[in-house]
Design a protein around this motif. Structure first.
Motif, short mmCIF file in Angstrom:
data_model
loop_
_atom_site.label_atom_id
_atom_site.label_comp_id
_atom_site.label_asym_id
_atom_site.label_seq_id
_atom_site.Cartn_x
_atom_site.Cartn_y
_atom_site.Cartn_z
N ASN A 139 0.92 -1.35 0.01
CA ASN A 139 -0.06 -0.06 -0.13
C ASN A 139 0.82 1.32 -0.02
O ASN A 139 0.42 2.26 -0.55
CB ASN A 139 -0.87 -0.02 1.10
CG ASN A 139 -2.10 -1.03 0.92
OD1 ASN A 139 -2.44 -1.19 0.06
ND2 ASN A 139 -2.67 -1.34 2.01
N ASN A 140 1.96 1.19 0.60
CA ASN A 140 3.12 2.38 0.48
C ASN A 140 3.65 2.53 -0.70
O ASN A 140 4.40 3.60 -0.74
CB ASN A 140 3.95 2.15 1.88
CG ASN A 140 3.20 2.32 3.15
OD1 ASN A 140 2.12 2.99 3.14
ND2 ASN A 140 3.55 1.67 4.19
N ILE A 141 3.64 1.77 -1.60
CA ILE A 141 4.32 1.87 -2.87
C ILE A 141 3.94 3.25 -3.55
O ILE A 141 2.76 3.22 -3.90
CB ILE A 141 4.36 0.62 -3.98
CG1 ILE A 141 5.15 -0.29 -3.30
CG2 ILE A 141 4.88 1.20 -5.06
CD1 ILE A 141 4.86 -1.82 -3.92
N ASP A 142 4.63 4.05 -4.10
CA ASP A 142 4.23 5.12 -4.78
C ASP A 142 4.46 4.87 -6.20
O ASP A 142 5.80 4.87 -6.80
CB ASP A 142 5.25 6.47 -4.46
CG ASP A 142 4.68 7.64 -5.28
OD1 ASP A 142 3.82 7.63 -6.05
OD2 ASP A 142 5.25 8.66 -5.04
N THR A 143 3.43 4.28 -7.03
CA THR A 143 3.47 3.91 -8.24
C THR A 143 3.97 4.86 -9.37
O THR A 143 4.47 4.51 -10.29
CB THR A 143 2.15 3.20 -8.63
OG1 THR A 143 1.26 4.24 -8.62
CG2 THR A 143 2.00 1.96 -7.86
#
Length: 83
Positions: free
Chosen positions: A61-65
């Protein structure tokens, strides 16, 4: 990361949530349906595994795509294109 990559990430997170829900259901069943066979300890272990899945899902959820480059995606098995 392109739409396809974002969709794949979404599906992975959704599947992780399904696994978490199932593990929690199993733990609740063990705790309520069995007695005298170490059911509390067993349910606790299953809940601990669910917590590990929650941790992994939190990391995803914390991945900055928006910061995933085409080069990174390709080198890690994806075919994303930067926007």
């Amino acid at each position: 990361m392109n739409q396809s990559g974002q969709q794949e990430l979404y599906l992975i997170k959704q599947e992780l949530q399904n696994i978490i829900n199932e593990l929690e259901s199993i733990a609740a069943g063990i705790q309520s349906d069995f007695e005298g066979i170490g059911n509390e300890k067993c349910a606790s272990k299953v809940n601990r595994i669910a917590e590990q899945y929650r941790f992994v899902k939190g990391k995803l959820n914390n991945i900055d795509t928006s910061k995933v480059t085409e080069e990174f995606a390709k080198s890690h098995g994806g075919a994303a294109t930067s926007k």
